[in-house]
Design an enzyme around this catalytic site. Structure first.
Site, PDB file in Angstrom:
ATOM      1  N   CYS A  28       0.827  -1.214   0.000  1.00 28.39           N
ATOM      2  CA  CYS A  28       0.000   0.000   0.000  1.00 28.39           C
ATOM      3  C   CYS A  28       0.863   1.266   0.000  1.00 28.39           C
ATOM      4  O   CYS A  28       1.567   1.541   0.970  1.00 28.39           O
ATOM      5  CB  CYS A  28      -0.905  -0.054   1.229  1.00 28.39           C
ATOM      6  SG  CYS A  28      -1.740   1.478   1.633  1.00 28.39           S
ATOM      7  N   CYS A  31       0.069   3.806   2.750  1.00 23.97           N
ATOM      8  CA  CYS A  31       0.515   3.252   4.036  1.00 23.97           C
ATOM      9  C   CYS A  31       1.996   3.571   4.256  1.00 23.97           C
ATOM     10  O   CYS A  31       2.422   3.855   5.381  1.00 23.97           O
ATOM     11  CB  CYS A  31       0.317   1.740   4.083  1.00 23.97           C
ATOM     12  SG  CYS A  31      -1.405   1.220   3.951  1.00 23.97           S
TER      13      CYS A  31
END
Length: 103
Positions: A28, A31
């Site tokens: 991600c 993230c």
């Protein structure tokens, strides 16, 4: 310090005080932007416990909490969810949000 937690210990590890859990995954992109913010706040704030959970390795908690997008930050106070943020959250905004739940 940010403590890694799992499906098995999530409830126990987030029962006391103010706890922020970063739900993330290695693939991600947002993230990867959020993690350094969490790490920095963990160094600066002693009044909040910072935890992180890899949703790929621990899918049950994310499913039970209805997490559909990551990063999702869940803030609990004394075991109760008090806030939920989805997507990247800048440090200043996150710091201000945490101030609402600490004494």
């Amino acid at each position: 310090m940010v403590d890694a937690i799992t499906d098995e210990n999530y409830n126990e590890e987030t029962q006391d005080g103010v706890v922020l859990t970063d739900f993330w995954a290695t693939w991600c992109g947002p993230c990867k932007m959020q993690s350094p913010v969490i790490e920095q706040l963990a160094k600066e704030r002693q009044d909040v416990r910072f935890t992180a959970m890899d949703v790929d390795e621990n899918p049950e908690t994310a499913k039970n909490l209805g997490i559909m997008a990551i990063p999702t930050l869940i803030i609990k106070k004394d075991g109760q969810i008090v806030d939920r943020l989805t997507g990247y959250t800048p440090k200043a905004k996150l710091d201000a949000i945490l101030d609402q739940y600490t004494d």
